[in-house]
Design a protein around this motif. Structure first.
Motif, PDB file in Angstrom:
ATOM      1  N   ALA A  52       0.938  -1.233  -0.085  1.00 54.76           N
ATOM      2  CA  ALA A  52       0.030  -0.017   0.057  1.00 54.76           C
ATOM      3  C   ALA A  52       0.760   1.288  -0.060  1.00 54.76           C
ATOM      4  O   ALA A  52       2.032   1.397   0.496  1.00 54.76           O
ATOM      5  N   PHE A  53       0.290   2.283  -0.451  1.00 51.98           N
ATOM      6  CA  PHE A  53       0.740   3.724  -0.729  1.00 51.98           C
ATOM      7  C   PHE A  53       0.057   4.564  -0.364  1.00 51.98           C
ATOM      8  O   PHE A  53      -1.486   4.555  -0.596  1.00 51.98           O
ATOM      9  N   ARG A  54       0.414   5.750   0.334  1.00 47.82           N
ATOM     10  CA  ARG A  54      -0.658   6.969   0.857  1.00 47.82           C
ATOM     11  C   ARG A  54      -0.269   7.602  -0.517  1.00 47.82           C
ATOM     12  O   ARG A  54       0.628   7.915  -1.095  1.00 47.82           O
ATOM     13  N   VAL A  55      -1.382   8.429  -0.771  1.00 48.40           N
ATOM     14  CA  VAL A  55      -1.368   9.340  -1.950  1.00 48.40           C
ATOM     15  C   VAL A  55      -1.525  10.795  -1.175  1.00 48.40           C
ATOM     16  O   VAL A  55      -2.253  11.158  -0.693  1.00 48.40           O
ATOM     17  N   THR A  56      -0.048  11.435  -1.614  1.00 51.67           N
ATOM     18  CA  THR A  56       0.134  12.549  -0.949  1.00 51.67           C
ATOM     19  C   THR A  56       0.337  13.984  -2.103  1.00 51.67           C
ATOM     20  O   THR A  56       0.619  13.570  -3.095  1.00 51.67           O
ATOM     21  N   THR A  58      -4.793  16.966  -1.201  1.00 53.86           N
ATOM     22  CA  THR A  58      -5.248  15.688  -1.645  1.00 53.86           C
ATOM     23  C   THR A  58      -6.099  15.138  -0.302  1.00 53.86           C
ATOM     24  O   THR A  58      -5.836  15.737   0.888  1.00 53.86           O
ATOM     25  N   ASP A  72      -7.439  12.051   2.316  1.00 49.38           N
ATOM     26  CA  ASP A  72      -6.711  10.954   2.968  1.00 49.38           C
ATOM     27  C   ASP A  72      -7.024   9.617   2.202  1.00 49.38           C
ATOM     28  O   ASP A  72      -7.966   8.969   2.340  1.00 49.38           O
ATOM     29  N   THR A  89      -5.302   6.148   0.000  1.00 49.07           N
ATOM     30  CA  THR A  89      -4.419   4.980  -0.232  1.00 49.07           C
ATOM     31  C   THR A  89      -4.662   4.314  -1.395  1.00 49.07           C
ATOM     32  O   THR A  89      -6.074   4.461  -2.056  1.00 49.07           O
ATOM     33  N   ALA A 145     -10.817   6.240  -0.657  1.00 47.12           N
ATOM     34  CA  ALA A 145     -10.671   7.565  -0.567  1.00 47.12           C
ATOM     35  C   ALA A 145     -12.121   8.160  -0.230  1.00 47.12           C
ATOM     36  O   ALA A 145     -12.989   7.491  -0.747  1.00 47.12           O
ATOM     37  N   VAL A 165       2.189   7.869  -7.368  1.00 45.47           N
ATOM     38  CA  VAL A 165       2.483   7.810  -5.840  1.00 45.47           C
ATOM     39  C   VAL A 165       3.952   7.761  -5.564  1.00 45.47           C
ATOM     40  O   VAL A 165       4.781   7.357  -6.603  1.00 45.47           O
ATOM     41  N   ASP A 208       6.458   6.914   0.141  1.00 50.14           N
ATOM     42  CA  ASP A 208       4.793   6.898   0.643  1.00 50.14           C
ATOM     43  C   ASP A 208       4.333   5.467   0.989  1.00 50.14           C
ATOM     44  O   ASP A 208       3.302   5.373   1.057  1.00 50.14           O
ATOM     45  N   VAL A 224       3.494   2.421   2.658  1.00 49.97           N
ATOM     46  CA  VAL A 224       3.196   2.374   4.177  1.00 49.97           C
ATOM     47  C   VAL A 224       3.017   1.001   4.422  1.00 49.97           C
ATOM     48  O   VAL A 224       2.941   0.528   5.570  1.00 49.97           O
TER      49      VAL A 224
END
Length: 206
Positions: free
Chosen positions: A7-11, A130, A132, A134, A146, A179, A183, A185
């Protein structure tokens, strides 16, 4: 057996990611074009292979030749400029020499404008703020979470994942998500490369 999960956070992304996004978009477009026009790309690849990178000695020779042309051009151009009616030929030859010399010295130093920068900048603008969000990957596909909701994208609905220096470009259904590697996670990046390559066309960075 525990299900594989990454998994990746989208920042938000800063301006420094612009060339990486441009690179990834260009690579993705090339891949799509190769599928549509295989004959054209076969000829292009053969042409690229036949063109060798000039050696350091040849580059130095070209530079010295450009300096020589520039000096000769100035020597001819200045007198011709003083008496243009009588020295038209030296004036004209001098102008050509100056142009040739400057062009040779600037060759390779003028940065090519990437036509994908515009699309990359639009993507960056969208990422200034963005939610919160993922993006997660498992055996079922890619899940985008999201705004309290989730959307599962099966791997057969995805196009490519293109890796750049510090990011990954995910393309599916004419949509694009970028991504950052930092990031991530859940999971390890090297393991993710091996996992995703078994499910979708993955283009590693080199």
């Amino acid at each position: 057996m525990e299900q594989t999960n990454y998994a990746f956070r989208v920042t938000a992304m800063s301006e420094e990611y612009l060339p990486q996004i441009s690179y990834a978009l260009e690579k993705r477009t090339e891949l799509l074009s190769r599928v549509q026009y295989p004959g054209m790309w076969s000829a292009t690849d053969k042409l690229r292979a036949s063109v060798r990178e000039p050696s350091k000695g040849r580059k130095l020779f070209r530079k010295l030749l450009s300096v020589f042309c520039l000096c000769c051009g100035i020597l001819l151009f200045v007198p011709g400029l003083m008496e243009p009616e009588e020295l038209k030929v030296p004036l004209f030859a001098g102008a050509i020499g100056i142009g040739t010399g400057i062009g040779g010295l600037l060759r390779g130093k003028i940065k090519r404008k990437n036509p994908f920068d515009k699309s990359a900048r639009l993507l960056l603008e969208q990422r200034k703020t963005t939610d919160d969000a993922t993006v997660a990957f498992d055996e079922s596909g890619m899940t985008i979470a999201a705004g309290g909701g989730e959307e599962l994208i099966p791997y057969d609905k995805m196009e490519y994942i293109v890796e750049a220096e510090g990011m990954l470009l995910l393309t599916f259904d004419e949509k694009v998500i970028a991504v950052k590697k930092e990031d991530m996670v859940c999971g390890e990046l090297e393991d993710f490369r091996s996992f995703i390559a078994d499910h979708i066309a993955f283009v590693p960075y080199n």
